[in-house]
Write an enzyme that holds these catalytic residues in place. Structure first.
Site, mmCIF file in Angstrom:
data_model
loop_
_atom_site.group_PDB
_atom_site.id
_atom_site.type_symbol
_atom_site.label_atom_id
_atom_site.label_comp_id
_atom_site.label_asym_id
_atom_site.label_seq_id
_atom_site.Cartn_x
_atom_site.Cartn_y
_atom_site.Cartn_z
ATOM 1 C CE LYS A 13 -12.736 11.386 17.022
ATOM 2 N NZ LYS A 13 -12.076 11.775 15.645
ATOM 3 N NE ARG A 88 -7.946 7.336 16.963
ATOM 4 C CZ ARG A 88 -7.951 8.746 17.674
ATOM 5 N NH1 ARG A 88 -8.065 8.522 18.564
ATOM 6 N NH2 ARG A 88 -7.755 9.406 16.376
ATOM 7 N NE ARG A 127 -6.699 19.379 14.140
ATOM 8 C CZ ARG A 127 -7.308 18.250 14.519
ATOM 9 N NH1 ARG A 127 -8.337 18.098 15.103
ATOM 10 N NH2 ARG A 127 -6.635 17.210 14.363
ATOM 11 N NE ARG A 160 -3.178 16.868 16.664
ATOM 12 C CZ ARG A 160 -4.295 16.314 16.893
ATOM 13 N NH1 ARG A 160 -5.559 16.655 17.223
ATOM 14 N NH2 ARG A 160 -4.585 14.882 16.459
ATOM 15 N NE ARG A 171 -4.266 12.022 12.779
ATOM 16 C CZ ARG A 171 -4.730 13.462 12.888
ATOM 17 N NH1 ARG A 171 -4.239 14.358 12.140
ATOM 18 N NH2 ARG A 171 -5.693 13.719 13.794
HETATM 19 P P1 AMP Z 1 -6.451 12.287 18.088
HETATM 20 O O1 AMP Z 1 -6.310 13.608 18.935
HETATM 21 O O2 AMP Z 1 -7.788 11.641 18.725
HETATM 22 O O3 AMP Z 1 -6.499 12.449 16.738
HETATM 23 O O4 AMP Z 1 -5.277 11.261 18.450
HETATM 24 C C1 AMP Z 1 -4.262 11.771 18.043
HETATM 25 C C2 AMP Z 1 -3.272 10.336 18.058
HETATM 26 O O5 AMP Z 1 -3.060 9.650 19.220
HETATM 27 C C3 AMP Z 1 -3.525 9.404 17.280
HETATM 28 O O6 AMP Z 1 -3.412 9.729 15.639
HETATM 29 C C4 AMP Z 1 -3.002 8.204 17.824
HETATM 30 O O7 AMP Z 1 -1.745 7.977 17.406
HETATM 31 C C5 AMP Z 1 -2.961 8.416 19.300
HETATM 32 N N1 AMP Z 1 -4.346 7.800 19.929
HETATM 33 C C6 AMP Z 1 -5.271 8.714 20.315
HETATM 34 N N2 AMP Z 1 -6.386 7.769 20.831
HETATM 35 C C7 AMP Z 1 -5.982 6.644 20.569
HETATM 36 C C8 AMP Z 1 -6.497 5.419 20.794
HETATM 37 N N3 AMP Z 1 -7.724 5.197 21.475
HETATM 38 N N4 AMP Z 1 -6.015 4.179 20.272
HETATM 39 C C9 AMP Z 1 -4.665 4.216 19.794
HETATM 40 N N5 AMP Z 1 -4.021 5.377 19.579
HETATM 41 C C10 AMP Z 1 -4.634 6.570 20.083
#
Ligand code: AMP
Length: 216
Positions: A13, A88, A127, A160, A171
């Protein structure tokens, strides 16, 4: 144009959203990137979000909804935007719809990237990311320079902490429970466009552009 990038973690994404952002001249808004920078700056938001992120859990809806509302009110979103990592949950999606309705706007399309779980796990655990500019790397398909310095900005390339295998598993579980129901939500709005996320970055980008052009 207002787009949502939907799909499990690791389906690309972020990478694809950033490329679409450059192509169409609209901002790519990654809630994950915003949260990671808040954590790095030790802001109030970062302090509240960090423990959820470390466990691979979702940050509470009220915090996320407030964050995205503020972001969407900024001037650069007037001509459209791409949302990467938001919504989400159903609650976040409903809040987004309500916020846009107030501005007499709506989401045009939801691009749903689909990939087998095994491939997702392989992508996430391999990654690597630049701690400074967020540039993505992958040990198998797009390795970072040998000195771990980002080719783009010279920052340090790291893994990360939430890409560690146990956190990745959590996740994906959270995605299945909380985020996957959004597919149905957007299908009912006739906005869901499903895209097979198998292939190279360039191949998937070409597919996404073709789908967007077809539906414009
Ligand atoms: P990502 O980089 O999109 O994988 O996001 C990393 C982490 O940020 C996720 O595993 C969540 O802990 C938090 N996070 C990001 N976007 C959201 C969202 N829309 N709602 C809740 N937690 C989020």
């Amino acid at each position: 144009m207002r787009l949502i990038m939907l799909g499990a973690p690791g389906t690309g994404k972020g990478t694809q959203g950033k490329l679409l952002s450059a192509r169409y001249g609209i901002p790519n808004i990654s809630t994950g990137d915003i949260l990671r920078s808040a954590v790095a700056q030790r802001s109030e938001l970062g302090i509240q979000a960090q423990s959820y992120m470390d466990r691979g859990e979702l940050v509470p809806d009220n915090l996320m909804i407030r964050l995205i509302k503020e972001r969407l009110q900024q001037a650069d979103c007037e001509g459209g935007f791409i949302l990467d990592g938001f919504p989400r949950t159903i609650e976040q999606a409903a809040a987004l719809d309500a916020e846009l309705q107030q501005q007499a706007k709506a989401i045009d399309w939801v691009l749903d990237l689909e990939l087998e779980t095994e491939k997702i796990v392989a992508r996430l655990t391999n990654r690597r990311v630049c701690s400074q500019c967020g540039q993505d790397y992958n040990l198998l398909t797009n390795p970072p320079p040998a000195d771990h310095r980002c080719a783009k900005c010279g920052g340090t390339v790291i893994q990360r902490s939430d890409d560690a295998p146990d956190t990745v598993r959590n996740r994906l579980k959270v995605y299945e429970e909380k985020t996957k129901p959004l597919k149905n939500y957007f299908q009912q709005q006739a906005k869901l466009l499903v895209v097979d996320a198998e292939g190279t970055v360039e191949q998937i980008q070409a597919k996404l552009r073709a789908i967007i052009e077809e539906n414009r």
